[in-house]
Design an enzyme around this catalytic site. Structure first.
Site, PDB file in Angstrom:
ATOM      1  N   GLY A  98       0.828  -1.218   0.000  1.00  0.00           N
ATOM      2  CA  GLY A  98       0.000   0.000   0.000  1.00  0.00           C
ATOM      3  C   GLY A  98       0.852   1.253   0.000  1.00  0.00           C
ATOM      4  O   GLY A  98       1.935   1.271   0.585  1.00  0.00           O
ATOM      5  N   ARG A 159       1.166  -5.788  -4.889  1.00  0.00           N
ATOM      6  CA  ARG A 159       1.343  -6.668  -3.736  1.00  0.00           C
ATOM      7  C   ARG A 159       1.816  -8.077  -4.108  1.00  0.00           C
ATOM      8  O   ARG A 159       1.586  -9.013  -3.356  1.00  0.00           O
ATOM      9  CB  ARG A 159       0.005  -6.785  -2.977  1.00  0.00           C
ATOM     10  CG  ARG A 159      -0.430  -5.534  -2.281  1.00  0.00           C
ATOM     11  CD  ARG A 159      -1.592  -5.805  -1.358  1.00  0.00           C
ATOM     12  NE  ARG A 159      -2.097  -4.586  -0.769  1.00  0.00           N
ATOM     13  CZ  ARG A 159      -1.526  -3.957   0.253  1.00  0.00           C
ATOM     14  NH1 ARG A 159      -0.451  -4.469   0.809  1.00  0.00           N
ATOM     15  NH2 ARG A 159      -2.052  -2.846   0.732  1.00  0.00           N
ATOM     16  N   ASP A 190       5.625  -7.536   5.124  1.00  0.00           N
ATOM     17  CA  ASP A 190       5.617  -8.604   4.126  1.00  0.00           C
ATOM     18  C   ASP A 190       6.627  -8.326   3.013  1.00  0.00           C
ATOM     19  O   ASP A 190       7.299  -9.236   2.535  1.00  0.00           O
ATOM     20  CB  ASP A 190       4.220  -8.768   3.523  1.00  0.00           C
ATOM     21  CG  ASP A 190       3.225  -9.347   4.536  1.00  0.00           C
ATOM     22  OD1 ASP A 190       3.667 -10.147   5.385  1.00  0.00           O
ATOM     23  OD2 ASP A 190       2.033  -8.994   4.482  1.00  0.00           O
ATOM     24  N   THR A 221       4.942   1.762   5.814  1.00  0.00           N
ATOM     25  CA  THR A 221       3.539   1.386   5.979  1.00  0.00           C
ATOM     26  C   THR A 221       2.845   2.341   6.932  1.00  0.00           C
ATOM     27  O   THR A 221       3.366   2.643   8.008  1.00  0.00           O
ATOM     28  CB  THR A 221       3.285  -0.068   6.458  1.00  0.00           C
ATOM     29  OG1 THR A 221       1.877  -0.232   6.646  1.00  0.00           O
ATOM     30  CG2 THR A 221       3.980  -0.441   7.742  1.00  0.00           C
ATOM     31  N   ILE A 222       1.678   2.789   6.511  1.00  0.00           N
ATOM     32  CA  ILE A 222       0.915   3.701   7.372  1.00  0.00           C
ATOM     33  C   ILE A 222       0.479   2.979   8.640  1.00  0.00           C
ATOM     34  O   ILE A 222       0.140   3.604   9.631  1.00  0.00           O
ATOM     35  CB  ILE A 222      -0.326   4.281   6.659  1.00  0.00           C
ATOM     36  CG1 ILE A 222      -1.388   3.204   6.417  1.00  0.00           C
ATOM     37  CG2 ILE A 222       0.029   4.985   5.389  1.00  0.00           C
ATOM     38  CD1 ILE A 222      -2.792   3.766   6.281  1.00  0.00           C
ATOM     39  N   MET A 269      -8.024   2.803   9.089  1.00  0.00           N
ATOM     40  CA  MET A 269      -7.124   1.848   8.455  1.00  0.00           C
ATOM     41  C   MET A 269      -5.929   1.580   9.366  1.00  0.00           C
ATOM     42  O   MET A 269      -5.599   2.409  10.211  1.00  0.00           O
ATOM     43  CB  MET A 269      -6.647   2.436   7.129  1.00  0.00           C
ATOM     44  CG  MET A 269      -6.199   1.418   6.151  1.00  0.00           C
ATOM     45  SD  MET A 269      -5.807   2.200   4.593  1.00  0.00           S
ATOM     46  CE  MET A 269      -6.889   1.342   3.503  1.00  0.00           C
ATOM     47  N   GLU A 330      -9.102  -0.922  12.213  1.00  0.00           N
ATOM     48  CA  GLU A 330      -9.512  -1.696  11.039  1.00  0.00           C
ATOM     49  C   GLU A 330      -9.522  -3.207  11.276  1.00  0.00           C
ATOM     50  O   GLU A 330     -10.415  -3.925  10.850  1.00  0.00           O
ATOM     51  CB  GLU A 330      -8.525  -1.373   9.900  1.00  0.00           C
ATOM     52  CG  GLU A 330      -8.822  -2.039   8.601  1.00  0.00           C
ATOM     53  CD  GLU A 330      -7.791  -1.672   7.520  1.00  0.00           C
ATOM     54  OE1 GLU A 330      -8.175  -1.006   6.558  1.00  0.00           O
ATOM     55  OE2 GLU A 330      -6.609  -2.032   7.644  1.00  0.00           O
ATOM     56  N   TYR A 439      -7.965   5.364   2.781  1.00  0.00           N
ATOM     57  CA  TYR A 439      -7.345   5.799   1.530  1.00  0.00           C
ATOM     58  C   TYR A 439      -7.105   7.310   1.543  1.00  0.00           C
ATOM     59  O   TYR A 439      -6.218   7.810   0.858  1.00  0.00           O
ATOM     60  CB  TYR A 439      -8.206   5.349   0.334  1.00  0.00           C
ATOM     61  CG  TYR A 439      -8.336   3.832   0.326  1.00  0.00           C
ATOM     62  CD1 TYR A 439      -7.301   3.040  -0.159  1.00  0.00           C
ATOM     63  CD2 TYR A 439      -9.447   3.199   0.890  1.00  0.00           C
ATOM     64  CE1 TYR A 439      -7.373   1.655  -0.105  1.00  0.00           C
ATOM     65  CE2 TYR A 439      -9.527   1.808   0.945  1.00  0.00           C
ATOM     66  CZ  TYR A 439      -8.484   1.046   0.446  1.00  0.00           C
ATOM     67  OH  TYR A 439      -8.545  -0.325   0.506  1.00  0.00           O
ATOM     68  N   GLU A 440      -7.882   8.024   2.367  1.00  0.00           N
ATOM     69  CA  GLU A 440      -7.732   9.489   2.470  1.00  0.00           C
ATOM     70  C   GLU A 440      -6.359   9.881   3.012  1.00  0.00           C
ATOM     71  O   GLU A 440      -5.894  10.993   2.791  1.00  0.00           O
ATOM     72  CB  GLU A 440      -8.795  10.072   3.427  1.00  0.00           C
ATOM     73  CG  GLU A 440     -10.230   9.923   3.007  1.00  0.00           C
ATOM     74  CD  GLU A 440     -10.845   8.558   3.371  1.00  0.00           C
ATOM     75  OE1 GLU A 440     -10.097   7.626   3.689  1.00  0.00           O
ATOM     76  OE2 GLU A 440     -12.080   8.456   3.317  1.00  0.00           O
TER      77      GLU A 440
HETATM   78  P1  FBP Z   1       0.832  -2.140   3.607  1.00  0.00           P
HETATM   79  O1  FBP Z   1       0.891  -3.116   4.732  1.00  0.00           O
HETATM   80  O2  FBP Z   1       1.205  -2.723   2.303  1.00  0.00           O
HETATM   81  O3  FBP Z   1       1.607  -0.887   3.900  1.00  0.00           O
HETATM   82  O4  FBP Z   1      -0.687  -1.711   3.442  1.00  0.00           O
HETATM   83  C1  FBP Z   1      -1.286  -0.718   4.156  1.00  0.00           C
HETATM   84  C2  FBP Z   1      -2.779  -0.678   3.975  1.00  0.00           C
HETATM   85  O5  FBP Z   1      -3.109   0.666   3.749  1.00  0.00           O
HETATM   86  C3  FBP Z   1      -3.539  -1.282   5.152  1.00  0.00           C
HETATM   87  O6  FBP Z   1      -3.711  -0.360   6.191  1.00  0.00           O
HETATM   88  C4  FBP Z   1      -4.839  -1.696   4.527  1.00  0.00           C
HETATM   89  O7  FBP Z   1      -5.473  -2.731   5.245  1.00  0.00           O
HETATM   90  C5  FBP Z   1      -4.404  -2.169   3.186  1.00  0.00           C
HETATM   91  O8  FBP Z   1      -3.247  -1.433   2.859  1.00  0.00           O
HETATM   92  C6  FBP Z   1      -5.446  -1.954   2.119  1.00  0.00           C
HETATM   93  O9  FBP Z   1      -5.011  -2.561   0.962  1.00  0.00           O
HETATM   94  P2  FBP Z   1      -5.424  -2.198  -0.522  1.00  0.00           P
HETATM   95  O10 FBP Z   1      -4.599  -1.028  -0.936  1.00  0.00           O
HETATM   96  O11 FBP Z   1      -5.014  -3.418  -1.273  1.00  0.00           O
HETATM   97  O12 FBP Z   1      -6.878  -1.908  -0.526  1.00  0.00           O
END
Ligand code: FBP
Length: 568
Positions: A98, A159, A190, A221-222, A269, A330, A439-440
């Site tokens: 992400g 991913r 990951d 990662t956020i 999230m 989340e 996503y914001e």
């Molecule tokens: P990462 O672990 O890859 O940094 O993902 C962060 C994240 O924003 C999570 O908080 C969330 O559950 C997931 O990505 C959402 O995934 P997608 O972008 O596939 O909808």
């Protein structure tokens, strides 16, 4: 003179007044990288620190090259002793997973430290692009354009988990075809796990002279779940995301005693860990904030959680405050003990019956699962609203994670609290609204903290490449006193976990610890926040002015800093 319309057209493609100004923003640089005011490569030496895997013996077997080379020792950056200049290195960088604010500054940091004598390539669309060999040379004008901007759009991300022999072979081909010396993987737990496997696979016999290709990781990662105590305070993107969410939660909190009629359930999230929810709670002080790790540790049932929320709602209503905010992490669903047990079995069943479940409707899927799940787990699964069941059966991601962002837990909680209040206090009117913020906050312009943090992480990753290191993740600590650059051995971070129903070696997600200073501060104050309106509104993140240098509250508390200001 240009008309207003012409001016407006000129702001297309990231050229708003704001974006123009942030590109000029100076990001502080850790002193170790500066020689006479110029960015300079560094050496890495023993720091006296180490990381310990719970499964060290198994890791040693699987990672003979990395463990022999790096062991479990953390390195620290120090000024270079010799004047030797490294030239003609070919380094490639990719984003994985992400998006998180600051990724572009990682690229800028690597580019700047490599300098004109070396070449940096960008890999398009993450690990998928690495497999396909989709790369291009990064030019100085690109860096000027992307510096301090949000998102991962410059390169894109995905991913894909590199796991099959064919995929590893394809990566080898990409490295050989492009004569790469080093690869930088910018990703979460990951993706850094992937980086460790790649580092081992590419350790030798890749280049013509028999040497290997270096692989380095950068913690992104956020979610904030890639942190290693004092050795890695936080992953990048967490600060920006939580500041964006805290602004929105703060605004909603301000709305509640204004309109005096709604309870807002806000899912944030952050995947499994509740770092984001805890940080936003500390920044805004809502009536209720749930912390998944506490629920698991105290073995709280779903009914207990519902009763606790309903108690706050009823008490506040009786005190004339029939409004408020409930913050929901989340990934909470995976931490409620009865759900954890059911999901463990469900994950295994979904992996085993993958083909049979494809293209079936929900009732048919339930039929298939009824023979694979224990009776109590099946009863629990079937008792959930269908919108939750559907999402629980959604495909796991390539790394085996349940896609918790797609599960509307906030709606489930509202439905259950409503039922409870109707029974226990029918006189209390319970008007609700639900939100999901995620996503914001992932791609906004980086906060000053993230802009500086990522630029320095990029310098660190580039410096590791120049120093010939492989199998390390760059880290930046000591954020209250000038900063320290560390290199953490990736293989030593691996532990065995069950993924896709099988044992796999992965970097463990760092969860909220109940004995951490941040969590203790939260529980000391939450009863007061539940009763009275003590919330505050942190406002939009500032890039200039007094609050610009503020780091995440949870980081400052957990690192034992005396204030919130980062000083690099
Ligand atoms: P990462 O672990 O890859 O940094 O993902 C962060 C994240 O924003 C999570 O908080 C969330 O559950 C997931 O990505 C959402 O995934 P997608 O972008 O596939 O909808």
């Amino acid at each position: 003179m240009a008309s207003l319309e012409q001016y407006l057209n000129s702001t297309e493609k990231g050229k708003s007044l704001f974006e123009g100004e942030i590109r000029k923003l100076k990001t502080p640089v850790c002193k170790v990288f500066l020689k006479a005011g110029k960015i300079t490569p560094v050496d890495f030496k023993a720091s006296g620190l180490a990381v310990k895997s719970k499964d060290a013996l198994k890791v040693k077997e699987k990672f003979p090259h990395l463990i022999v080379k790096n062991g479990d020792k953390i390195l620290i950056a120090a000024a270079k002793k010799t004047k030797e200049k490294i030239k003609n290195k070919r380094v490639a960088v990719l984003f994985s997973g992400g998006p998180a604010a600051g990724g572009h500054n990682v690229v800028a940091g690597i580019f700047d430290i490599l300098g004109a004598d070396n070449t940096l390539f960008g890999i398009k669309a993450g690990p998928k692009g690495l497999i396909k060999g989709d790369l291009f040379e990064i030019k100085p004008e690109d860096i000027k354009r992307i510096k301090n901007t949000g998102g991962f759009d410059y390169l894109g991300s995905d991913r894909t988990k590199i796991k099959t022999p064919e995929q590893f072979e394809a990566v080898k081909k990409t490295c050989r075809d492009n004569k790469l010396d080093a690869l930088v993987v910018v990703g979460g737990d990951d993706s850094n796990t992937n980086a460790a496997f790649l580092a081992e696979y590419l350790a030798e016999h890749i280049k013509e002279d028999g040497s290997g290709v270096q692989v380095l990781g950068v913690p992104k990662t956020i979610d904030g779940d890639l942190q290693i105590g004092k050795n890695l305070p936080i992953s990048f993107g967490f600060d920006t995301a939580t500041k964006v969410f805290a602004e929105m939660v703060g605004n909603i909190l301000q709305d509640t005693p204004s309109s005096r009629k709604y309870w807002h359930f806000i899912k944030l999230m952050g995947r499994a860990a509740s770092h984001v929810a805890l940080e936003v709670a500390l920044q805004t002080k809502p009536a209720v904030a749930l912390i998944s790790e506490e629920i698991a540790e105290k073995n709280m049932s779903l009914n207990q959680i519902i009763e606790n929320i309903a108690r706050v709602v009823i008490e506040r209503a009786r005190n004339g405050k029939n409004y408020g905010v409930v913050v929901v992490p989340e990934g909470i669903i995976e931490f409620i003990p009865e759900m954890t047990k059911m999901l463990k079995e469900l994950n295994k069943a979904v992996a085993e019956h993958e083909n049979e479940l494809e293209n079936k409707d929900l009732a048919e899927k339930r039929d298939i699962l009824s023979s694979a799940l224990a009776a109590d787990n099946m009863t629990l699964f079937s008792s959930l609203p269908e919108y939750i069941q559907e999402m629980m059966l959604f495909d796991r991601d390539a790394h085996g994670n349940l896609q918790v962002s797609q599960i509307p837990t906030e709606r489930l909680l509202i439905d259950m609290v409503k039922k409870h209040i109707k029974k226990e206090a029918p006189e209390v009117k319970f008007a609700t609204l639900n939100h999901f913020f995620g996503y914001e906050g992932r791609c906004g312009v980086p906060s000053l903290f993230d802009a500086a943090y990522t630029y320095n992480l990029g310098l660190a990753a580039g410096a590791l490449a120049l120093a010939g290191k492989t199998g390390y993740m760059a880290s930046f600590t000591g954020l209250n006193q000038g900063g320290k650059i560390l290199a953490i051995p990736l293989a030593a971070l691996l532990n065995v976990e069950v993924r896709h129903g099988k044992d796999e070696m992965v970097i463990e997600k760092a969860l909220v610890e109940l004995d951490s200073p941040a969590f203790k501060y939260f529980i000391k104050n939450r009863e007061r926040w539940a009763k009275e309106d003590l919330f505050n509104s942190p406002g939009p993140r500032q890039l200039w002015g007094p609050s610009a240098n503020q780091m995440p509250i949870t980081v400052a508390l957990n690192q034992g800093y005396k204030g919130l200001e980062f000083k690099i």
